[in-house]
Enzyme design. Structure first.
Site, PDB file in Angstrom:
ATOM      1  N   GLY A 153       0.829  -1.542  -0.133  1.00 43.76           N
ATOM      2  CA  GLY A 153       0.003   0.120  -0.271  1.00 43.76           C
ATOM      3  C   GLY A 153       0.693   1.327   0.103  1.00 43.76           C
ATOM      4  N   ARG A 236       3.438  -3.556  12.609  1.00 35.50           N
ATOM      5  CA  ARG A 236       2.107  -4.213  14.445  1.00 35.50           C
ATOM      6  C   ARG A 236       2.655  -4.923  14.478  1.00 35.50           C
ATOM      7  NH1 ARG A 236       0.486   0.735  13.985  1.00 35.50           N
ATOM      8  NH2 ARG A 236      -1.508   1.774  14.324  1.00 35.50           N
ATOM      9  N   GLU A 265       2.968  -3.274  23.574  1.00 34.56           N
ATOM     10  CA  GLU A 265       4.367  -2.211  23.687  1.00 34.56           C
ATOM     11  C   GLU A 265       3.709  -1.555  24.995  1.00 34.56           C
ATOM     12  OE1 GLU A 265       3.661  -0.080  20.361  1.00 34.56           O
ATOM     13  OE2 GLU A 265       4.356  -1.807  19.212  1.00 34.56           O
ATOM     14  N   HIS A 284       8.762   2.553  18.790  1.00 30.14           N
ATOM     15  CA  HIS A 284       7.350   2.675  18.023  1.00 30.14           C
ATOM     16  C   HIS A 284       6.884   4.402  17.444  1.00 30.14           C
ATOM     17  CE1 HIS A 284       2.634   1.877  16.738  1.00 30.14           C
ATOM     18  NE2 HIS A 284       3.420   2.565  15.621  1.00 30.14           N
TER      19      HIS A 284
HETATM   20  P1  NAP Z   1      -1.970   0.986   3.173  1.00 22.45           P
HETATM   21  O1  NAP Z   1      -1.896   2.017   2.325  1.00 22.45           O
HETATM   22  O2  NAP Z   1      -3.851   0.631   3.414  1.00 22.45           O
HETATM   23  O3  NAP Z   1      -1.493  -0.231   3.097  1.00 22.45           O
HETATM   24  C1  NAP Z   1      -1.679  -1.391   3.234  1.00 22.45           C
HETATM   25  C2  NAP Z   1      -1.247  -2.951   2.655  1.00 22.45           C
HETATM   26  O4  NAP Z   1      -1.614  -4.413   3.006  1.00 22.45           O
HETATM   27  C3  NAP Z   1      -2.675  -2.688   1.347  1.00 22.45           C
HETATM   28  O5  NAP Z   1      -1.957  -2.943   0.272  1.00 22.45           O
HETATM   29  C4  NAP Z   1      -3.313  -3.399   1.742  1.00 22.45           C
HETATM   30  O6  NAP Z   1      -4.465  -4.357   0.506  1.00 22.45           O
HETATM   31  C5  NAP Z   1      -2.501  -4.721   2.577  1.00 22.45           C
HETATM   32  N1  NAP Z   1      -2.754  -5.932   2.539  1.00 22.45           N
HETATM   33  C6  NAP Z   1      -3.902  -6.206   3.823  1.00 22.45           C
HETATM   34  N2  NAP Z   1      -4.123  -6.844   4.381  1.00 22.45           N
HETATM   35  C7  NAP Z   1      -3.140  -7.745   4.193  1.00 22.45           C
HETATM   36  C8  NAP Z   1      -3.153  -9.079   4.060  1.00 22.45           C
HETATM   37  N3  NAP Z   1      -4.135 -10.004   4.573  1.00 22.45           N
HETATM   38  N4  NAP Z   1      -1.896 -10.016   2.944  1.00 22.45           N
HETATM   39  C9  NAP Z   1      -1.754  -8.766   2.518  1.00 22.45           C
HETATM   40  N5  NAP Z   1      -1.529  -7.699   2.085  1.00 22.45           N
HETATM   41  C10 NAP Z   1      -2.398  -7.472   3.122  1.00 22.45           C
HETATM   42  O7  NAP Z   1      -1.807   0.925   4.998  1.00 22.45           O
HETATM   43  P2  NAP Z   1      -0.254   1.796   4.892  1.00 22.45           P
HETATM   44  O8  NAP Z   1      -0.915   3.926   4.708  1.00 22.45           O
HETATM   45  O9  NAP Z   1       0.910   1.876   4.101  1.00 22.45           O
HETATM   46  O10 NAP Z   1       0.030   1.849   6.862  1.00 22.45           O
HETATM   47  C11 NAP Z   1       0.221   0.101   6.743  1.00 22.45           C
HETATM   48  C12 NAP Z   1       0.171   0.198   8.428  1.00 22.45           C
HETATM   49  O11 NAP Z   1       1.433   0.839   8.306  1.00 22.45           O
HETATM   50  C13 NAP Z   1      -1.032   0.513   9.071  1.00 22.45           C
HETATM   51  O12 NAP Z   1      -2.122  -0.145   9.040  1.00 22.45           O
HETATM   52  C14 NAP Z   1       0.040   0.930  10.774  1.00 22.45           C
HETATM   53  O13 NAP Z   1      -0.103  -0.448  11.757  1.00 22.45           O
HETATM   54  C15 NAP Z   1       1.721   0.881   9.982  1.00 22.45           C
HETATM   55  N6  NAP Z   1       2.584   1.553  10.047  1.00 22.45           N
HETATM   56  C16 NAP Z   1       3.165   1.820  11.438  1.00 22.45           C
HETATM   57  C17 NAP Z   1       4.272   3.491  11.789  1.00 22.45           C
HETATM   58  C18 NAP Z   1       5.555   3.319  12.893  1.00 22.45           C
HETATM   59  O14 NAP Z   1       4.881   4.099  13.111  1.00 22.45           O
HETATM   60  N7  NAP Z   1       5.601   2.320  12.805  1.00 22.45           N
HETATM   61  C19 NAP Z   1       3.741   4.308  11.421  1.00 22.45           C
HETATM   62  C20 NAP Z   1       2.525   4.518   9.589  1.00 22.45           C
HETATM   63  C21 NAP Z   1       1.595   2.649   9.899  1.00 22.45           C
HETATM   64  P3  NAP Z   1      -5.477  -3.439   0.096  1.00 22.45           P
HETATM   65  O15 NAP Z   1      -5.219  -2.757  -0.380  1.00 22.45           O
HETATM   66  O16 NAP Z   1      -6.409  -4.747  -0.783  1.00 22.45           O
HETATM   67  O17 NAP Z   1      -6.127  -3.347   1.686  1.00 22.45           O
HETATM   68  C1  GLV Z   2       0.817   4.307  13.564  1.00 24.65           C
HETATM   69  O1  GLV Z   2       2.090   3.297  13.773  1.00 24.65           O
HETATM   70  C2  GLV Z   2       0.451   4.751  12.591  1.00 24.65           C
HETATM   71  O2  GLV Z   2      -0.852   3.655  12.617  1.00 24.65           O
HETATM   72  O3  GLV Z   2       0.191   5.963  12.382  1.00 24.65           O
END
Ligand code: NAP
Ligand code: GLV
Length: 326
Positions: A153, A236, A265, A284
Site C-alpha cells: 500500500g 504492528r 507495547e 514505535h
Molecule cells: P495501506 O496503504 O492501507 O497499505 C496496507 C497494504 O496492506 C494494502 O495494500 C493492503 O491491501 C495490504 N494488506 C491488507 N491485508 C493484507 C493481508 N492479509 N496480506 C497482504 N497484504 C495485506 O496502509 P499504510 O498507510 O501503508 O500503513 C500500513 C500499516 O503500517 C498501518 O496499518 C499501520 O499499522 C502501520 N504503520 C506503522 C507506523 C509506525 O509508526 N511504525 C506508522 C504508520 C503506519 P488492500 O489495499 O487490498 O487492503
Molecule cells: C502508527 O503506527 C500509525 O498507525 O499511524
C-alpha cells in the site's frame, strides 16, 4: 458547545477546535487508563485518541453522546470499528501524511540491521576499537539484494521507491497485485508469500494488523526464509509471533531483525528479545518527525471538527459501511 476529550497533548495549536467545542486534554505523559477513558467518554460528543487507547465495544456503548472518533494514526486496530459503525459513529484516521516518515524509518532500520550500526556504536563506546580488522563487524550487502515487501500500500510502495538507488530487485505480496505500469516503474514483481520468504534477502512488513495478519509470521514462515535474511517490521507487533521471532534469531534461523513495533507495547522489561545483539528495537517512532506529527494532529482535528458538525470526515475509516447501513 459540544464536549471533546483528547487523550494526550498534541503537537499543534487547538485554537480552531476551541471555537467549535469545549476541549479537555489529558496532559499526563502516560495515557489515561481504560477506566479513566470509560468515565470520560460517558459525557463527550467527540473523542480524539491515539493507538495506545483501547476503544472497544464496551467503551463505545458507554459513550452514549459520542458522534465522532478521530484517531491520530493511520492504523486503527485498537478501535472496534464494527461496534462504532453499528452506532453510526464515524471514525477518522491520518493516512498519507506519515507515509514518507515511516518509509524512511523502515530504511533506517534495514540499514542499521544490515550494517550492524547499533552493535558498532556499543563496540566503539566500550573502547574495543583497537585497530582496523579485515573481519570486524561484517554485515549484509544491501546493493543488489532482493527486497521482499509484504503489504504493498502507501508505505510498502514508498519503501520500494527508496530501493531504486540500491539496484534492488523487488518482490511483493499484497491482497491484490498493483497495476503493471506501477510494477514496471518500481521494478517490482507480485509473488506468493511463500516465494517472497524463500527469495528475499530483506523482508519488510507493511500490512495493517487484522484478524488475517495476526501472527502472519510464525515458525513456518521463519523456516522458509534464507538464513542470511533480515526481517524489518514497522507495521504492528502482533503481525509477528514474538516467541518465534526470538527462536529464529537465537538459533540463527535468520540473520537479524529490526522492529519498530512489539506486542505488547512497550516491550516488557523481561522480554528475552532485549538480550539479542542481532535485533534492533525502536519504540514505535515510525512517524516521529516534527512535521509529520504536526500534520497528523492537524488532520485528526480536521476529522474531529467535521464529525462534530455532522459532515462526512475528510479521512474516514468507515464511511463506506456507514453509508451502506443508512
Ligand atoms: P495501506 O496503504 O492501507 O497499505 C496496507 C497494504 O496492506 C494494502 O495494500 C493492503 O491491501 C495490504 N494488506 C491488507 N491485508 C493484507 C493481508 N492479509 N496480506 C497482504 N497484504 C495485506 O496502509 P499504510 O498507510 O501503508 O500503513 C500500513 C500499516 O503500517 C498501518 O496499518 C499501520 O499499522 C502501520 N504503520 C506503522 C507506523 C509506525 O509508526 N511504525 C506508522 C504508520 C503506519 P488492500 O489495499 O487490498 O487492503
Ligand atoms: C502508527 O503506527 C500509525 O498507525 O499511524
Amino acid at each position: 458547545m459540544p464536549k471533546v476529550f483528547i487523550t494526550r497533548n498534541l503537537p499543534t495549536d487547538l485554537t480552531l477546535l476551541e471555537k467549535f467545542a469545549s476541549v479537555e486534554v489529558w496532559h499526563e505523559r502516560q495515557p489515561p487508563t481504560y477506566e479513566v477513558l470509560l468515565s470520560k467518554v460517558r459525557s463527550i460528543d467527540g473523542l480524539l485518541c491515539l493507538l495506545t487507547d483501547k476503544i472497544d465495544k464496551e467503551l463505545i456503548q458507554a459513550a452514549t453522546n459520542l458522534r465522532v472518533i478521530s484517531q491520530m494514526a493511520v492504523g486503527y486496530d485498537n478501535i472496534d470499528v464494527s461496534a462504532a459503525t453499528a452506532r453510526k459513529i464515524p471514525i477518522g484516521n491520518t493516512p498519507g501524511v506519515l507515509t514518507d516518515a515511516t518509509a524512511d524509518l523502515t530504511w533506517a532500520l534495514l540499514m542499521a540491521s544490515a550494517r550492524r550500526i547499533v552493535e558498532a556504536d556499543k563496540f566503539t563506546r566500550a573502547l574495543l576499537w583497537h585497530t582496523w580488522e579485515p573481519d570486524l563487524l561484517l554485515g549484509a550487502d544491501i546493493t543488489g539484494a532482493t527486497l521482499g515487501i509484504i503489504g504493498f500500500g502507501r508505505i510498502g510502495q514508498a519503501v520500494a521507491r527508496r530501493a531504486s538507488g540500491f539496484d534492488m530487485p523487488i518482490i511483493y505480496t499484497s491482497r491484490n497485485p498493483c497495476n503493471k505500469e506501477l510494477e514496471n516503474r518500481l521494478n517490482a514483481q507480485f509473488v506468493s508469500l511463500e516465494t517472497l520468504l524463500k527469495q528475499s534477502d530483506f523482508v519488510t512488513i507493511h500490512t495493517p494488523l487484522t484478524s488475517d495478519t495476526y501472527h502472519l509470521f510464525g515458525r513456518t514462515q521463519f523456516e522458509m526464509m534464507k538464513q542470511s535474511a533480515i526481517l524489518i517490521n514497522t507495521a504492528r507487533g502482533g503481525i509477528v509471533n514474538q516467541d518465534e521471532l526470538y527462536n529464529a534469531l537465537i538459533t540463527n534461523q535468520i540473520a537479524g531483525a529490526a522492529i519498530d513495533v512489539t506486542d505488547p507495547e512497550p516491550i516488557p522489561s523481561n522480554s528475552p528479545l532485549l538480550n539479542l545483539n542481532n535485533l534492533v528495537i525502536a519504540p514505535h517512532i515510525g512517524s516521529a518527525s516534527y512535521k509529520t506529527r504536526k500534520k497528523m494532529a492537524d488532520m485528526a482535528i480536521e476529522n474531529l471538527i467535521a464529525g462534530l458538525k455532522g459532515e462526512q470526515l475528510p479521512y474516514s475509516v468507515n464511511s463506506a459501511t456507514l453509508t451502506q447501513s443508512d
